[in-house]
Design a protein around this motif. Sequence first.
Motif, PDB file in Angstrom:
ATOM      1  N   ALA A 288     -12.634  18.376  31.762  1.00  0.00           N
ATOM      2  CA  ALA A 288     -12.865  18.944  30.443  1.00  0.00           C
ATOM      3  C   ALA A 288     -12.257  18.015  29.398  1.00  0.00           C
ATOM      4  O   ALA A 288     -12.547  18.113  28.209  1.00  0.00           O
ATOM      5  CB  ALA A 288     -12.225  20.322  30.342  1.00  0.00           C
ATOM      6  N   THR A 289     -11.392  17.122  29.859  1.00  0.00           N
ATOM      7  CA  THR A 289     -10.724  16.171  28.978  1.00  0.00           C
ATOM      8  C   THR A 289     -10.677  14.825  29.697  1.00  0.00           C
ATOM      9  O   THR A 289      -9.645  14.449  30.222  1.00  0.00           O
ATOM     10  CB  THR A 289      -9.277  16.627  28.674  1.00  0.00           C
ATOM     11  N   PRO A 290     -11.802  14.129  29.745  1.00  0.00           N
ATOM     12  CA  PRO A 290     -11.828  12.871  30.506  1.00  0.00           C
ATOM     13  C   PRO A 290     -10.724  11.916  30.067  1.00  0.00           C
ATOM     14  O   PRO A 290     -10.321  11.929  28.897  1.00  0.00           O
ATOM     15  CB  PRO A 290     -13.195  12.284  30.169  1.00  0.00           C
ATOM     16  N   SER A 291     -10.265  11.116  31.004  1.00  0.00           N
ATOM     17  CA  SER A 291      -9.268  10.104  30.661  1.00  0.00           C
ATOM     18  C   SER A 291      -9.910   9.131  29.673  1.00  0.00           C
ATOM     19  O   SER A 291     -11.124   8.967  29.639  1.00  0.00           O
ATOM     20  CB  SER A 291      -8.844   9.343  31.921  1.00  0.00           C
ATOM     21  N   MET A 292      -9.081   8.498  28.875  1.00  0.00           N
ATOM     22  CA  MET A 292      -9.581   7.520  27.912  1.00  0.00           C
ATOM     23  C   MET A 292     -10.380   6.446  28.639  1.00  0.00           C
ATOM     24  O   MET A 292     -11.430   6.014  28.175  1.00  0.00           O
ATOM     25  CB  MET A 292      -8.408   6.873  27.164  1.00  0.00           C
ATOM     26  N   GLU A 293      -9.877   6.034  29.801  1.00  0.00           N
ATOM     27  CA  GLU A 293     -10.531   4.977  30.564  1.00  0.00           C
ATOM     28  C   GLU A 293     -11.944   5.385  30.977  1.00  0.00           C
ATOM     29  O   GLU A 293     -12.894   4.623  30.839  1.00  0.00           O
ATOM     30  CB  GLU A 293      -9.725   4.647  31.832  1.00  0.00           C
ATOM     31  N   SER A 294     -12.081   6.603  31.490  1.00  0.00           N
ATOM     32  CA  SER A 294     -13.378   7.019  32.002  1.00  0.00           C
ATOM     33  C   SER A 294     -14.382   7.237  30.877  1.00  0.00           C
ATOM     34  O   SER A 294     -15.542   6.866  30.985  1.00  0.00           O
ATOM     35  CB  SER A 294     -13.252   8.301  32.837  1.00  0.00           C
ATOM     36  N   TYR A 295     -13.910   7.823  29.801  1.00  0.00           N
ATOM     37  CA  TYR A 295     -14.847   8.061  28.696  1.00  0.00           C
ATOM     38  C   TYR A 295     -15.289   6.723  28.108  1.00  0.00           C
ATOM     39  O   TYR A 295     -16.458   6.526  27.791  1.00  0.00           O
ATOM     40  CB  TYR A 295     -14.213   8.956  27.625  1.00  0.00           C
ATOM     41  N   TYR A 296     -14.339   5.816  28.019  1.00  0.00           N
ATOM     42  CA  TYR A 296     -14.663   4.471  27.541  1.00  0.00           C
ATOM     43  C   TYR A 296     -15.712   3.829  28.457  1.00  0.00           C
ATOM     44  O   TYR A 296     -16.676   3.236  28.005  1.00  0.00           O
ATOM     45  CB  TYR A 296     -13.386   3.629  27.495  1.00  0.00           C
ATOM     46  N   PHE A 503       2.619   5.355  26.590  1.00  0.00           N
ATOM     47  CA  PHE A 503       1.471   5.171  25.693  1.00  0.00           C
ATOM     48  C   PHE A 503       0.419   6.254  25.887  1.00  0.00           C
ATOM     49  O   PHE A 503      -0.477   6.421  25.073  1.00  0.00           O
ATOM     50  CB  PHE A 503       0.864   3.767  25.849  1.00  0.00           C
ATOM     51  N   ARG A 504       0.532   7.005  26.970  1.00  0.00           N
ATOM     52  CA  ARG A 504      -0.411   8.099  27.194  1.00  0.00           C
ATOM     53  C   ARG A 504       0.106   9.451  26.693  1.00  0.00           C
ATOM     54  O   ARG A 504      -0.503  10.476  26.964  1.00  0.00           O
ATOM     55  CB  ARG A 504      -0.757   8.216  28.670  1.00  0.00           C
ATOM     56  N   ALA A 505       1.215   9.479  25.960  1.00  0.00           N
ATOM     57  CA  ALA A 505       1.810  10.758  25.558  1.00  0.00           C
ATOM     58  C   ALA A 505       0.834  11.625  24.753  1.00  0.00           C
ATOM     59  O   ALA A 505       0.708  12.821  25.000  1.00  0.00           O
ATOM     60  CB  ALA A 505       3.092  10.517  24.767  1.00  0.00           C
ATOM     61  N   SER A 506       0.112  11.028  23.832  1.00  0.00           N
ATOM     62  CA  SER A 506      -0.828  11.809  23.023  1.00  0.00           C
ATOM     63  C   SER A 506      -1.957  12.340  23.901  1.00  0.00           C
ATOM     64  O   SER A 506      -2.367  13.494  23.776  1.00  0.00           O
ATOM     65  CB  SER A 506      -1.438  10.956  21.909  1.00  0.00           C
ATOM     66  N   GLU A 507      -2.451  11.488  24.761  1.00  0.00           N
ATOM     67  CA  GLU A 507      -3.527  11.897  25.658  1.00  0.00           C
ATOM     68  C   GLU A 507      -3.080  13.052  26.552  1.00  0.00           C
ATOM     69  O   GLU A 507      -3.784  14.047  26.719  1.00  0.00           O
ATOM     70  CB  GLU A 507      -3.962  10.697  26.522  1.00  0.00           C
ATOM     71  N   GLY A 554     -11.861   9.343  19.409  1.00  0.00           N
ATOM     72  CA  GLY A 554     -12.115   8.364  18.357  1.00  0.00           C
ATOM     73  C   GLY A 554     -10.830   7.855  17.738  1.00  0.00           C
ATOM     74  O   GLY A 554     -10.662   6.652  17.509  1.00  0.00           O
ATOM     75  N   ARG A 555      -9.910   8.752  17.539  1.00  0.00           N
ATOM     76  CA  ARG A 555      -8.638   8.391  16.929  1.00  0.00           C
ATOM     77  C   ARG A 555      -7.760   7.606  17.904  1.00  0.00           C
ATOM     78  O   ARG A 555      -7.175   6.578  17.574  1.00  0.00           O
ATOM     79  CB  ARG A 555      -7.967   9.711  16.542  1.00  0.00           C
ATOM     80  N   GLU A 556      -7.713   8.079  19.134  1.00  0.00           N
ATOM     81  CA  GLU A 556      -6.826   7.492  20.136  1.00  0.00           C
ATOM     82  C   GLU A 556      -7.299   6.097  20.568  1.00  0.00           C
ATOM     83  O   GLU A 556      -6.503   5.192  20.748  1.00  0.00           O
ATOM     84  CB  GLU A 556      -6.744   8.437  21.347  1.00  0.00           C
ATOM     85  N   ARG A 561      -6.619   0.108  20.986  1.00  0.00           N
ATOM     86  CA  ARG A 561      -7.065  -1.257  20.712  1.00  0.00           C
ATOM     87  C   ARG A 561      -6.040  -1.994  19.848  1.00  0.00           C
ATOM     88  O   ARG A 561      -5.653  -3.114  20.132  1.00  0.00           O
ATOM     89  CB  ARG A 561      -8.428  -1.237  20.006  1.00  0.00           C
ATOM     90  N   LEU A 562      -5.586  -1.287  18.844  1.00  0.00           N
ATOM     91  CA  LEU A 562      -4.628  -1.863  17.908  1.00  0.00           C
ATOM     92  C   LEU A 562      -3.338  -2.289  18.601  1.00  0.00           C
ATOM     93  O   LEU A 562      -2.788  -3.346  18.332  1.00  0.00           O
ATOM     94  CB  LEU A 562      -4.308  -0.790  16.856  1.00  0.00           C
ATOM     95  N   LEU A 563      -2.853  -1.462  19.510  1.00  0.00           N
ATOM     96  CA  LEU A 563      -1.566  -1.733  20.138  1.00  0.00           C
ATOM     97  C   LEU A 563      -1.693  -2.501  21.447  1.00  0.00           C
ATOM     98  O   LEU A 563      -0.716  -2.785  22.109  1.00  0.00           O
ATOM     99  CB  LEU A 563      -0.801  -0.424  20.367  1.00  0.00           C
ATOM    100  N   GLY A 564      -2.933  -2.809  21.840  1.00  0.00           N
ATOM    101  CA  GLY A 564      -3.110  -3.612  23.046  1.00  0.00           C
ATOM    102  C   GLY A 564      -2.887  -2.848  24.337  1.00  0.00           C
ATOM    103  O   GLY A 564      -2.281  -3.366  25.283  1.00  0.00           O
ATOM    104  N   PHE A 565      -3.358  -1.620  24.393  1.00  0.00           N
ATOM    105  CA  PHE A 565      -3.193  -0.817  25.607  1.00  0.00           C
ATOM    106  C   PHE A 565      -4.529  -0.614  26.325  1.00  0.00           C
ATOM    107  O   PHE A 565      -5.597  -0.844  25.748  1.00  0.00           O
ATOM    108  CB  PHE A 565      -2.613   0.558  25.245  1.00  0.00           C
ATOM    109  N   PRO A 566      -4.492  -0.122  27.575  1.00  0.00           N
ATOM    110  CA  PRO A 566      -5.731   0.226  28.263  1.00  0.00           C
ATOM    111  C   PRO A 566      -6.496   1.256  27.443  1.00  0.00           C
ATOM    112  O   PRO A 566      -5.870   2.033  26.740  1.00  0.00           O
ATOM    113  CB  PRO A 566      -5.256   0.848  29.574  1.00  0.00           C
ATOM    114  N   PRO A 567      -7.820   1.302  27.499  1.00  0.00           N
ATOM    115  CA  PRO A 567      -8.685   0.515  28.393  1.00  0.00           C
ATOM    116  C   PRO A 567      -9.032  -0.884  27.904  1.00  0.00           C
ATOM    117  O   PRO A 567      -9.808  -1.564  28.562  1.00  0.00           O
ATOM    118  CB  PRO A 567      -9.947   1.382  28.463  1.00  0.00           C
ATOM    119  N   TYR A 568      -8.466  -1.323  26.769  1.00  0.00           N
ATOM    120  CA  TYR A 568      -8.803  -2.665  26.285  1.00  0.00           C
ATOM    121  C   TYR A 568      -8.051  -3.764  27.016  1.00  0.00           C
ATOM    122  O   TYR A 568      -8.499  -4.881  27.111  1.00  0.00           O
ATOM    123  CB  TYR A 568      -8.525  -2.766  24.787  1.00  0.00           C
ATOM    124  N   TYR A 569      -6.857  -3.425  27.469  1.00  0.00           N
ATOM    125  CA  TYR A 569      -6.030  -4.422  28.136  1.00  0.00           C
ATOM    126  C   TYR A 569      -5.545  -3.851  29.458  1.00  0.00           C
ATOM    127  O   TYR A 569      -5.472  -2.637  29.615  1.00  0.00           O
ATOM    128  CB  TYR A 569      -4.809  -4.773  27.269  1.00  0.00           C
TER     129      TYR A 569
END
Length: 604
Positions: A288-296, A503-507, A554-556, A561-569
């Motif tokens: 119901a709340t996909p991980s950032m990685e999977s949704y990306y 870095f996943r605290a908000s998620e 969208g916000r997260e 990306r800005l802070l250089g975290f997964p799923p970008y890095y």
Amino acid sequence: MFAEIAVGLPIDKTFHYSIPARLETQATVGKRVWVPFGPKRVVGYIVGFAQVSDITGIKDIEGVIDDEPVLGEEMLALTRWISGYYFCSWGEAIENALPAGIRKGRTEMLQRKGREEKIYEPSFDLKLVSQQKDALQPILEALEKSLHETFLLFGITASGKTEVYLQAISFALKQGKSSIVLVPEISLTPQATERFKSRFGDQVSVIHSRLSEGMRFREWQRAKEGSARVVIGPRSALFAPVKNPGLFILDEEHETSYKQEDSPRYHARDVAIKRAGLNNAPVILGSATPSMESYYNAVQGNYKLIRLTERILKRQLPKVRIVDMKREISRRKKVVAFSLLLQEEINKAITKKKQVILFLNRRGFSTHLDCKRCGFVMKCKKCESVLVYHADLGKLTCHYCNKKVDVPKICPSCESAYMKFFGLGTQKVESELHRIFPQARIARMDTDATSRRGSHETILDDFRDGKTDILIGTQMIAKGLDYPQVTLVGVVMADTSLNVPDFRASERTFDLLTQVAGRAGRGDEPSGVIVQTYAPKHYAILSASMHDYEGFYGREIKTRRLLGFPPYYRLTKFTFRAAKSDKARQAAEDLAKRLRSVNGIKVV
Ligand code: ADP
Ligand code: ZN
Ligand code: ZN
């Protein structure tokens, strides 16, 4: 000819042993053997053969343990991939994939007679609603054509995801294929397993942490023989040696428990996708709340996105109200556990004979003990983590190493007598509730309350049977519970998961709040959620209260990306251990220096 043997030790290579003539016919790939290793004799695994070897003084295999290989081609390929991807030896990856009894070289295990297996009323496929049909269709197609595809089944709570899994499994069974269903351990409730057992009967094998070693061995054998064709369990169930694996499902795919924290540090999602690939099998990731990685990945087109946007029977998502606890406290001029609004709503619900779930992601009584004069905080001497007061023991407890310490009367730092308790844990919530609602029947569910075997089931059964009015709990109650009599869910403190250095605290916060809120509104009565927080404007809390996943994503994703975290890095953590801290620091600095010279690597 020499046998190439992997052993379960952290040494990144395989070893050559010679095969004595008497063992020649028995020694085949995938079997366990006894081999001399240094002064010891250990279990090894035959992973291949070599015609020549440049090693001198090669020793003999002492014995072949198995008549039949314990590892097939598939498992050998999978474990080999794991060892390369997650930096462990092939032998370690193999042992991680096998039950403990096998690792110890056993060939059979006595087991005490288990409790009587419960008999379940058979159940049948439900008539799917149209969204479910649309969701199932592409999955069946992939099964039909044996296509390795990954589906992200993004369905809100109670949208009928589990029914989609059940019917996909049913189709796979008709094709002679086995399924593996991973669920987080905490959602492996009797209620959840019943749905599978009543549909598929004896073909279901449920693996959970309370199984004895013997029972695990037995379930592993049942999978291998082909009598267990639907295996359900946490992370480790992924390695069940089922016949003809044709479907892999990860329910609650965003759950952090899918990541193993010690070697091999694998993530069950990635390994499931790998194993499915080896078998031309589809994968369903449900959440119901996909991980950032999977949704990306879905946005990028790597996964196929399937959506379930409505609850079954068109039940409304509960209305969520946020209470600003800072204002509450300044208005009432004291620190309180419950806002007036929450108190009032609890009162209304229990007066109407409805049920309430209160969620607080922190067990214990008060969270910490501070000195009012010098600010000293009681921490664990070993782990540096803040000690939590447990009223039932009358002691401070470390939640990492479980060390228990007496409560000091005077400050160990400044010797003043002003040590005071702060914060809020589930035990304190319970005692506060008893004070405010003396007539209410209250139960608490957290790891302290459920350490006794079976107590988990008892607490939930009582709640289901209406013997309890209010259930207080940690994240153990956030998932999977489906109780139509619950009309109020209260989140006592939404910030606990926000204030952690991750870095996943908000998620995590968004997930938890969404899941918890999903416990309400499962019956016909209108129901609501009240979220108490010190951060009422935080986007994780706001989006969760509006049931707005995309808004949160969208916000997260921008932040990531800005802070250089997964799923970008990609993020890799190196831990150094040594008897002397200087030595560990030096080694860490040496590696950092080498890594910094490589382009594209950022070291912190
Ligand atoms: P999720 O896994 O998304 O939380 P479930 O599969 O548990 O949702 O479904 C929620 C509830 O709706 C369950 O009680 C389930 O039995 C019921 N349900 C699911 N699909 C159907 C259907 N097609 N018709 C009737 N009831 C359904
Ligand atoms: Zn500790
Ligand atoms: Zn002090």
